[in-house]
Write a protein that holds these residues in place. Structure first.
Motif, mmCIF file in Angstrom:
data_model
loop_
_atom_site.group_PDB
_atom_site.id
_atom_site.type_symbol
_atom_site.label_atom_id
_atom_site.label_comp_id
_atom_site.label_asym_id
_atom_site.label_seq_id
_atom_site.Cartn_x
_atom_site.Cartn_y
_atom_site.Cartn_z
ATOM 1 N N ARG A 5 -12.124 -3.100 -0.034
ATOM 2 C CA ARG A 5 -11.037 -3.143 0.944
ATOM 3 C C ARG A 5 -9.737 -2.633 0.322
ATOM 4 N NH1 ARG A 5 -7.477 -8.259 2.175
ATOM 5 N NH2 ARG A 5 -7.003 -7.728 0.019
ATOM 6 N N ASP A 6 -9.435 -3.141 -0.872
ATOM 7 C CA ASP A 6 -8.186 -2.730 -1.510
ATOM 8 C C ASP A 6 -8.165 -1.232 -1.772
ATOM 9 O OD1 ASP A 6 -7.264 -5.261 -1.380
ATOM 10 O OD2 ASP A 6 -7.588 -5.770 -3.485
ATOM 11 N N ARG A 7 -9.321 -0.703 -2.204
ATOM 12 C CA ARG A 7 -9.412 0.740 -2.443
ATOM 13 C C ARG A 7 -9.196 1.510 -1.162
ATOM 14 N NH1 ARG A 7 -13.384 1.073 -7.256
ATOM 15 N NH2 ARG A 7 -11.675 0.549 -8.616
ATOM 16 N N MET A 8 -9.861 1.039 -0.105
ATOM 17 C CA MET A 8 -9.777 1.740 1.183
ATOM 18 C C MET A 8 -8.339 1.738 1.692
ATOM 19 S SD MET A 8 -11.590 3.437 3.212
ATOM 20 C CE MET A 8 -13.274 3.148 3.701
ATOM 21 N N ILE A 9 -7.671 0.592 1.566
ATOM 22 C CA ILE A 9 -6.272 0.514 2.012
ATOM 23 C C ILE A 9 -5.423 1.485 1.206
ATOM 24 C CG2 ILE A 9 -4.234 -1.000 1.888
ATOM 25 C CD1 ILE A 9 -5.984 -3.236 2.968
ATOM 26 N N ASP A 10 -5.695 1.528 -0.080
ATOM 27 C CA ASP A 10 -4.950 2.431 -0.945
ATOM 28 C C ASP A 10 -5.184 3.888 -0.524
ATOM 29 O OD1 ASP A 10 -3.280 2.808 -3.235
ATOM 30 O OD2 ASP A 10 -5.041 3.646 -4.228
ATOM 31 N N TRP A 11 -6.445 4.241 -0.274
ATOM 32 C CA TRP A 11 -6.760 5.628 0.104
ATOM 33 C C TRP A 11 -6.160 5.976 1.457
ATOM 34 C CZ3 TRP A 11 -12.662 5.241 -1.314
ATOM 35 C CH2 TRP A 11 -12.788 5.293 -2.712
ATOM 36 N N VAL A 12 -6.293 5.030 2.399
ATOM 37 C CA VAL A 12 -5.748 5.320 3.736
ATOM 38 C C VAL A 12 -4.250 5.557 3.628
ATOM 39 C CG1 VAL A 12 -5.278 4.350 6.037
ATOM 40 C CG2 VAL A 12 -7.555 4.135 5.048
ATOM 41 N N SER A 13 -3.558 4.692 2.841
ATOM 42 C CA SER A 13 -2.106 4.880 2.767
ATOM 43 C C SER A 13 -1.733 6.144 2.011
ATOM 44 C CB SER A 13 -1.410 3.661 2.175
ATOM 45 O OG SER A 13 -2.266 2.893 1.443
ATOM 46 N N ARG A 14 -2.602 6.577 1.090
ATOM 47 C CA ARG A 14 -2.267 7.793 0.340
ATOM 48 C C ARG A 14 -2.616 9.071 1.077
ATOM 49 N NH1 ARG A 14 -3.725 7.506 -5.981
ATOM 50 N NH2 ARG A 14 -3.813 5.263 -6.008
ATOM 51 N N TYR A 15 -3.817 9.072 1.718
ATOM 52 C CA TYR A 15 -4.352 10.355 2.189
ATOM 53 C C TYR A 15 -4.358 10.547 3.697
ATOM 54 C CZ TYR A 15 -5.901 10.312 -2.631
ATOM 55 O OH TYR A 15 -5.925 10.218 -3.989
ATOM 56 N N ILE A 16 -4.210 9.463 4.448
ATOM 57 C CA ILE A 16 -4.229 9.614 5.910
ATOM 58 C C ILE A 16 -2.765 9.755 6.345
ATOM 59 C CG2 ILE A 16 -4.983 8.516 8.079
ATOM 60 C CD1 ILE A 16 -7.448 8.870 6.545
ATOM 61 N N PRO A 17 -2.488 10.632 7.308
ATOM 62 C CA PRO A 17 -1.087 10.931 7.632
ATOM 63 C C PRO A 17 -0.231 9.696 7.907
ATOM 64 C CG PRO A 17 -2.564 12.333 8.866
ATOM 65 C CD PRO A 17 -3.422 11.379 8.112
ATOM 66 N N GLU A 18 1.020 9.807 7.526
ATOM 67 C CA GLU A 18 1.978 8.721 7.745
ATOM 68 C C GLU A 18 2.014 8.343 9.220
ATOM 69 O OE1 GLU A 18 6.392 8.459 6.575
ATOM 70 O OE2 GLU A 18 5.383 9.599 4.982
ATOM 71 N N GLY A 19 2.247 7.094 9.483
ATOM 72 C CA GLY A 19 2.285 6.661 10.886
ATOM 73 C C GLY A 19 0.951 6.101 11.339
ATOM 74 N N THR A 20 -0.087 6.291 10.497
ATOM 75 C CA THR A 20 -1.397 5.723 10.840
ATOM 76 C C THR A 20 -1.297 4.204 10.788
ATOM 77 O OG1 THR A 20 -2.480 7.612 9.825
ATOM 78 C CG2 THR A 20 -3.833 5.651 10.149
ATOM 79 N N LYS A 21 -1.834 3.555 11.779
ATOM 80 C CA LYS A 21 -1.781 2.091 11.804
ATOM 81 C C LYS A 21 -3.032 1.548 11.124
ATOM 82 C CE LYS A 21 1.470 2.077 15.201
ATOM 83 N NZ LYS A 21 2.830 1.814 14.825
ATOM 84 N N MET A 22 -2.839 0.411 10.454
ATOM 85 C CA MET A 22 -3.968 -0.120 9.689
ATOM 86 C C MET A 22 -3.910 -1.649 9.702
ATOM 87 S SD MET A 22 -4.770 0.734 5.718
ATOM 88 C CE MET A 22 -3.075 0.908 5.233
ATOM 89 N N THR A 23 -5.072 -2.282 9.814
ATOM 90 C CA THR A 23 -5.095 -3.745 9.689
ATOM 91 C C THR A 23 -5.441 -4.101 8.248
ATOM 92 O OG1 THR A 23 -7.417 -3.924 10.294
ATOM 93 C CG2 THR A 23 -5.816 -4.048 12.092
ATOM 94 N N TYR A 24 -5.321 -5.345 7.925
ATOM 95 C CA TYR A 24 -5.493 -5.800 6.548
ATOM 96 C C TYR A 24 -6.592 -6.869 6.570
ATOM 97 C CZ TYR A 24 -3.688 -7.013 1.886
ATOM 98 O OH TYR A 24 -3.534 -7.222 0.549
ATOM 99 N N PRO A 25 -7.873 -6.416 6.560
ATOM 100 C CA PRO A 25 -8.985 -7.349 6.795
ATOM 101 C C PRO A 25 -9.029 -8.522 5.805
ATOM 102 C CG PRO A 25 -9.738 -5.096 6.903
ATOM 103 C CD PRO A 25 -8.339 -5.046 6.378
ATOM 104 N N GLN A 26 -9.374 -9.672 6.320
ATOM 105 C CA GLN A 26 -9.451 -10.889 5.509
ATOM 106 C C GLN A 26 -10.860 -11.167 5.002
ATOM 107 O OE1 GLN A 26 -6.506 -12.559 4.761
ATOM 108 N NE2 GLN A 26 -5.894 -10.619 5.644
#
Ligand SMILES: Cc1ncc(COP(=O)(O)O)c(C=O)c1O
Length: 400
Positions: free
Chosen positions: A376-397
């Motif tokens: 999860r942490d990796r995916m969040i990191d990748w999404v924030s780095r590589y997916i265009p700004e403004g992309t919305k993301m949840t923070y799974p528990q």
């Protein structure tokens, strides 16, 4: 600059240089103290500083980990579904999804399949082989309608972790969680009834609603706290809702876990309007926090919650082994299970019961939780780095 601040800076630099990735475990306090010739309390102070800066996070009995560094929650807003009960469609989309397979250049994210390559699953393969090899005639017959007693006993034990005190006879085993959900719905609702659901929700339960000729009333759902209880109350005032179905812990697809206070409030609302609740807890044991969160069922004191789960996400979907704790609807549930499959298979539940009884389940789940959290942490990191700004993301528990 104080010594602990210097040390915190050294660790921050290592993280920035990629030496430690999001989700990685940081060296233990003792290790740091030896490596940097500083006292234990200096390392503790340094780690606390990193925690305050949200660079590291402490995990119970496990140490410090790098948090998803780029994480700045740009959450999707609360869902705003139609305010009317609707007939469900989408079956063609589900078929398409079921037929989608992973290809070289494409990752199939539509199906939640666990990592079944873990060595912690090996004992289960052995139990299966042992049971088959023994050529035990007792295994070649029908199971009881309620399902393997050994497994129900182990499930009742496991459910203590989520705050439930159940007797094995309160539980009915099923062919996966899908059967548990469908039989639960069939125990309560008939064609034309209105079902309140979280929005978005799991497509499989939508198909039960569709096939039974029910109407779905989607309730606005917050990506961090779940179903809006204010919106649900308004809906309960307006419509003759029969049942609420939701996935409150490690929700699929949003990943949230509903706060305990909301679970309690939901029970109060259900009592006030005399409705049933179908609780899907399939990902609950994969919560990243330990002990795992409580279920709505754990607050249920008059048997109105039909709790559904399976081992498909924690162990493997191949076993098709799930269960339901239907509360006051036990007799209806047994009837619907009979109508659906009469009884389940005998080998898989016995092997799983043995796997749990010998402590392998807890070991396996502990390992998988850590692995999925790292993912999860990796995916969040990748999404924030590589997916265009403004992309919305949840923070799974929890979950994958
Ligand atoms: C939320 C949810 N509930 C139920 C199911 C169905 O589970 P099973 O495979 O045990 O029937 C799934 C499977 O993807 C799911 O994600």
């Amino acid at each position: 600059m104080k010594l602990y601040e210097e040390l915190a800076e050294v660790v921050t630099e290592r993280i920035e240089n990629g030496y430690f990735q999001p989700g990685d475990k940081l060296p233990s306090i003792r290790q740091m103290s030896v490596e940097h010739h500083v006292s234990i309390s200096t390392v503790q102070e340094a780690y606390r500083l990193l925690e305050d800066k949200k660079i590291a996070e402490a995990r119970l009995k496990s140490g410090y980990y790098v948090t998803a560094s780029q994480y700045s929650p740009d959450l999707p807003s609360i869902s705003r579904p139609s305010q009317k009960p609707l007939v469900v469609s989408q079956w063609e989309l589900v078929v398409k999804l079921l037929h989608s397979h992973e290809q070289d250049n494409e990752l199939a994210l539509g199906k939640g399949t666990p990592d079944v390559g873990s060595s912690t699953l090996k004992p289960l393969a052995k139990f299966m082989a042992d049971f088959s090899r023994r050529n035990d005639i007792a295994n070649f017959t029908y199971d009881s309608l309620q399902g393997s007693k050994e497994l129900r006993h182990q499930i009742a034990r496991l459910m203590v972790d989520s705050g439930c005190r159940l007797h094995p006879d309160d539980i009915v085993t099923t062919t996966g969680c899908q059967e548990a959900l469908t039989c639960s719905m069939r125990s309560i609702a008939t064609a034309g009834d209105i079902v309140a659901i979280d929005s978005p929700t799991y497509y499989g339960s939508m198909q039960t609603i569709q096939a039974m000729g029910l109407k779905a009333l989607e309730i606005p759902t917050h990506p961090e706290t779940g179903i809006s209880l204010e919106a649900l109350e308004l809906a309960l005032e307006q419509w003759p809702i029969k049942v609420v179905q939701l996935t409150p812990v490690c929700n699929n697809p949003l990943g949230y876990t509903m706060p305990d206070a909301n679970k309690q409030r939901l029970i109060e609302l259900a009592k006030q309007y005399d409705i049933a609740i179908i609780e899907d807890d399939i990902y609950g044991d994969l919560s990243y926090t330990y002990p795992r969160p409580r279920t709505i069922k754990s607050f249920d004191d008059d048997g109105r919650v039909l709790f559904c789960s399976s081992f498909s996400k924690t162990i493997s979907p191949a076993f098709r082994t799930g269960w339901c704790a239907p509360g006051r609807y036990l007799q209806q549930m047994k009837h619907m299970k009979y109508v659906s499959t009469a009884c389940g298979s005998i080998l898989q539940p016995r092997a799983i019961a043995e796997f749990i009884a010998q402590g392998h389940y807890e070991r396996h789940v502990r390992k998988m939780r850590t692995q999925y959290l790292k993912n999860r942490d990796r995916m969040i990191d990748w999404v924030s780095r590589y997916i265009p700004e403004g992309t919305k993301m949840t923070y799974p528990q929890g979950g994958y």
